[in-house]
Motif scaffolding. Structure first.
Motif, PDB file in Angstrom:
ATOM      1  N   TYR A 111       0.824  -1.201   0.000  1.00  0.00           N
ATOM      2  CA  TYR A 111       0.000   0.000   0.000  1.00  0.00           C
ATOM      3  C   TYR A 111       0.867   1.263   0.000  1.00  0.00           C
ATOM      4  N   LEU A 112       2.005   1.201   0.661  1.00  0.00           N
ATOM      5  CA  LEU A 112       2.936   2.329   0.633  1.00  0.00           C
ATOM      6  C   LEU A 112       3.493   2.510  -0.777  1.00  0.00           C
ATOM      7  N   THR A 113       3.814   1.387  -1.433  1.00  0.00           N
ATOM      8  CA  THR A 113       4.332   1.446  -2.801  1.00  0.00           C
ATOM      9  C   THR A 113       3.295   2.047  -3.741  1.00  0.00           C
ATOM     10  N   GLU A 114       2.062   1.619  -3.595  1.00  0.00           N
ATOM     11  CA  GLU A 114       0.978   2.156  -4.423  1.00  0.00           C
ATOM     12  C   GLU A 114       0.802   3.655  -4.178  1.00  0.00           C
ATOM     13  N   LEU A 115       0.922   4.062  -2.906  1.00  0.00           N
ATOM     14  CA  LEU A 115       0.789   5.477  -2.567  1.00  0.00           C
ATOM     15  C   LEU A 115       1.929   6.281  -3.192  1.00  0.00           C
ATOM     16  N   TYR A 116       3.133   5.726  -3.176  1.00  0.00           N
ATOM     17  CA  TYR A 116       4.256   6.423  -3.801  1.00  0.00           C
ATOM     18  C   TYR A 116       4.046   6.535  -5.312  1.00  0.00           C
ATOM     19  N   GLU A 117       3.629   5.455  -5.941  1.00  0.00           N
ATOM     20  CA  GLU A 117       3.414   5.474  -7.392  1.00  0.00           C
ATOM     21  C   GLU A 117       2.338   6.481  -7.772  1.00  0.00           C
ATOM     22  N   ARG A 118       1.360   6.664  -6.912  1.00  0.00           N
ATOM     23  CA  ARG A 118       0.275   7.609  -7.187  1.00  0.00           C
ATOM     24  C   ARG A 118       0.735   9.056  -7.020  1.00  0.00           C
ATOM     25  N   THR A 119       1.625   9.308  -6.064  1.00  0.00           N
ATOM     26  CA  THR A 119       1.977  10.685  -5.720  1.00  0.00           C
ATOM     27  C   THR A 119       3.382  11.094  -6.152  1.00  0.00           C
ATOM     28  N   HIS A 120       4.317  10.137  -6.124  1.00  0.00           N
ATOM     29  CA  HIS A 120       5.747  10.378  -6.392  1.00  0.00           C
ATOM     30  C   HIS A 120       6.363  11.375  -5.417  1.00  0.00           C
ATOM     31  N   TYR A 121       5.814  11.401  -4.207  1.00  0.00           N
ATOM     32  CA  TYR A 121       6.418  12.151  -3.114  1.00  0.00           C
ATOM     33  C   TYR A 121       6.884  11.157  -2.052  1.00  0.00           C
ATOM     34  N   ILE A 122       7.566  11.666  -1.032  1.00  0.00           N
ATOM     35  CA  ILE A 122       8.110  10.805   0.022  1.00  0.00           C
ATOM     36  C   ILE A 122       6.970  10.185   0.825  1.00  0.00           C
ATOM     37  N   VAL A 123       7.040   8.874   1.024  1.00  0.00           N
ATOM     38  CA  VAL A 123       6.016   8.135   1.778  1.00  0.00           C
ATOM     39  C   VAL A 123       6.666   7.550   3.030  1.00  0.00           C
ATOM     40  N   HIS A 124       5.992   7.707   4.156  1.00  0.00           N
ATOM     41  CA  HIS A 124       6.504   7.189   5.435  1.00  0.00           C
ATOM     42  C   HIS A 124       5.483   6.259   6.096  1.00  0.00           C
ATOM     43  N   LEU A 125       5.996   5.303   6.842  1.00  0.00           N
ATOM     44  CA  LEU A 125       5.214   4.497   7.782  1.00  0.00           C
ATOM     45  C   LEU A 125       5.895   4.624   9.134  1.00  0.00           C
ATOM     46  N   ALA A 126       5.120   4.896  10.189  1.00  0.00           N
ATOM     47  CA  ALA A 126       5.721   5.086  11.517  1.00  0.00           C
ATOM     48  C   ALA A 126       4.791   4.604  12.610  1.00  0.00           C
ATOM     49  N   ILE A 127       5.376   4.376  13.776  1.00  0.00           N
ATOM     50  CA  ILE A 127       4.616   4.040  14.977  1.00  0.00           C
ATOM     51  C   ILE A 127       5.015   5.015  16.080  1.00  0.00           C
ATOM     52  N   LEU A 128       4.233   5.021  17.153  1.00  0.00           N
ATOM     53  CA  LEU A 128       4.593   5.783  18.338  1.00  0.00           C
ATOM     54  C   LEU A 128       5.395   4.896  19.281  1.00  0.00           C
ATOM     55  N   ASP A 129       6.448   5.454  19.828  1.00  0.00           N
ATOM     56  CA  ASP A 129       7.205   4.784  20.880  1.00  0.00           C
ATOM     57  C   ASP A 129       7.367   5.812  21.992  1.00  0.00           C
ATOM     58  N   GLY A 130       6.528   5.716  23.007  1.00  0.00           N
ATOM     59  CA  GLY A 130       6.496   6.746  24.036  1.00  0.00           C
ATOM     60  C   GLY A 130       5.999   8.040  23.441  1.00  0.00           C
ATOM     61  N   VAL A 131       6.752   9.114  23.607  1.00  0.00           N
ATOM     62  CA  VAL A 131       6.342  10.422  23.093  1.00  0.00           C
ATOM     63  C   VAL A 131       7.048  10.745  21.777  1.00  0.00           C
ATOM     64  N   GLU A 132       7.605   9.709  21.144  1.00  0.00           N
ATOM     65  CA  GLU A 132       8.336   9.914  19.897  1.00  0.00           C
ATOM     66  C   GLU A 132       7.748   9.084  18.763  1.00  0.00           C
ATOM     67  N   VAL A 133       7.968   9.556  17.565  1.00  0.00           N
ATOM     68  CA  VAL A 133       7.634   8.809  16.357  1.00  0.00           C
ATOM     69  C   VAL A 133       8.861   8.011  15.942  1.00  0.00           C
ATOM     70  N   LEU A 134       8.656   6.734  15.625  1.00  0.00           N
ATOM     71  CA  LEU A 134       9.733   5.867  15.150  1.00  0.00           C
ATOM     72  C   LEU A 134       9.398   5.465  13.713  1.00  0.00           C
ATOM     73  N   TYR A 135      10.273   5.829  12.770  1.00  0.00           N
ATOM     74  CA  TYR A 135      10.046   5.520  11.357  1.00  0.00           C
ATOM     75  C   TYR A 135      10.360   4.057  11.074  1.00  0.00           C
ATOM     76  N   LEU A 136       9.387   3.360  10.476  1.00  0.00           N
ATOM     77  CA  LEU A 136       9.575   1.954  10.111  1.00  0.00           C
ATOM     78  C   LEU A 136       9.891   1.780   8.635  1.00  0.00           C
ATOM     79  N   GLU A 137       9.420   2.721   7.801  1.00  0.00           N
ATOM     80  CA  GLU A 137       9.642   2.590   6.366  1.00  0.00           C
ATOM     81  C   GLU A 137       9.633   3.966   5.727  1.00  0.00           C
TER      82      GLU A 137
END
Length: 268
Positions: A111-137
């Motif tokens: 789904y991230l790949t499809e989103l990138y192909e649709r927009t051609h901008y930077i795509v991120h996936l992240a989770i919360l770890d405490g009070v911080e965002v942790l980038y997974l992809e």
């Protein structure tokens, strides 16, 4: 004093308990010292023994000895006279639940790949770890847009679209913790007033999407949507691009659809 008197006194005397041994914590232990070294190596491409000793405030002999043990196990690697994190940590990092096969990152990637192909901008996936965002992809192409992000990096949740998208659908206790940490300005556009921040989270809950208009980096705009399971954010997806040629309103629906599709797959 007779035997009877001594026995009576013994029965009435207060019992004095020996204090329990205090367990050493932090860098007082070998494990703590080794972790401190790994933490410092995580902030640079490579560091020498002297630099590590200075940063960790440990004797050079201790740092050298622990580096030798860590190198034996593959947790660090030597680059000439310096050291860097080893491949064993990469292996272990990819065994956390979110990164395993059929885990969050694996499920989200199409789904991230499809989103990138649709927009051609930077795509991120992240989770919360405490009070911080942790980038997974992170997916990006040859566009010269600079984004201060990479897989494994953390940023304060309060100042980025991904973080705000997740905080808006998180427990109030976590929002309170974030506010307790203080809302720090990273750019002139970061929301650093508590009431304005709470109003922003309320708008995100209503809209189901969050905006980061140059709050993390000047010149970078982001649209993010939470991945919701039973009304709670387990992760978030975003699209980011250069403010001068990035229309965030046109990204709202694609980002929402990607987040919703990932959530549906996670629950399947």
């Amino acid at each position: 004093m007779g035997v009877a008197s001594v026995s009576a006194a013994a029965r009435t005397a207060p019992v004095v308990e020996r204090p329990a041994a205090i367990e050493p914590t932090g860098v007082d232990t070998s494990v703590g010292k080794a972790l401190a070294i790994l933490d410092e190596l995580g902030t640079a491409k490579s560091l020498g023994v002297s630099a590590l000793a200075r940063r960790t405030e440990l004797p050079k002999s201790t740092v050298f000895r622990l580096l030798a043990r860590l190198e034996e196990r593959g947790y660090v690697e030597r680059l000439g006279k310096e050291y860097c994190l080893g491949r064993r940590l990469f292996e272990l990092g990819n065994q956390i639940a979110a990164c395993r096969p059929s885990g969050l990152r694996d499920i989200a990637l199409p789904y991230l790949t499809e989103l990138y192909e649709r927009t051609h901008y930077i795509v991120h996936l992240a989770i919360l770890d405490g009070v911080e965002v942790l980038y997974l992809e992170k997916l990006f192409g040859r566009d010269p847009t600079r984004a201060p992000s990479h897989v494994g990096r953390r940023v304060p949740a309060a100042c980025c679209g991904l973080g705000k998208a997740m905080l808006a659908f998180s427990d109030q206790a976590l929002v309170t913790e974030v506010l307790g940490e203080g809302l720090k300005r990273h750019t002139p556009y970061t929301i650093a007033v508590e009431q304005l921040f709470l109003e922003e989270l309320a708008r995100i809950r209503d809209a189901g999407v969050a905006f980061d208009r140059e709050e993390v980096a000047v010149g970078l705009t982001c649209v993010a949507a939470p991945i919701l399971i039973d009304g709670r954010a387990v992760a978030a997806v975003s699209v980011s691009g250069p403010t001068a040629r990035f229309d965030p309103e046109t990204m709202v629906n694609p980002v929402r659809r990607a987040a919703a599709a990932i959530a549906q797959h996670l629950q399947a």
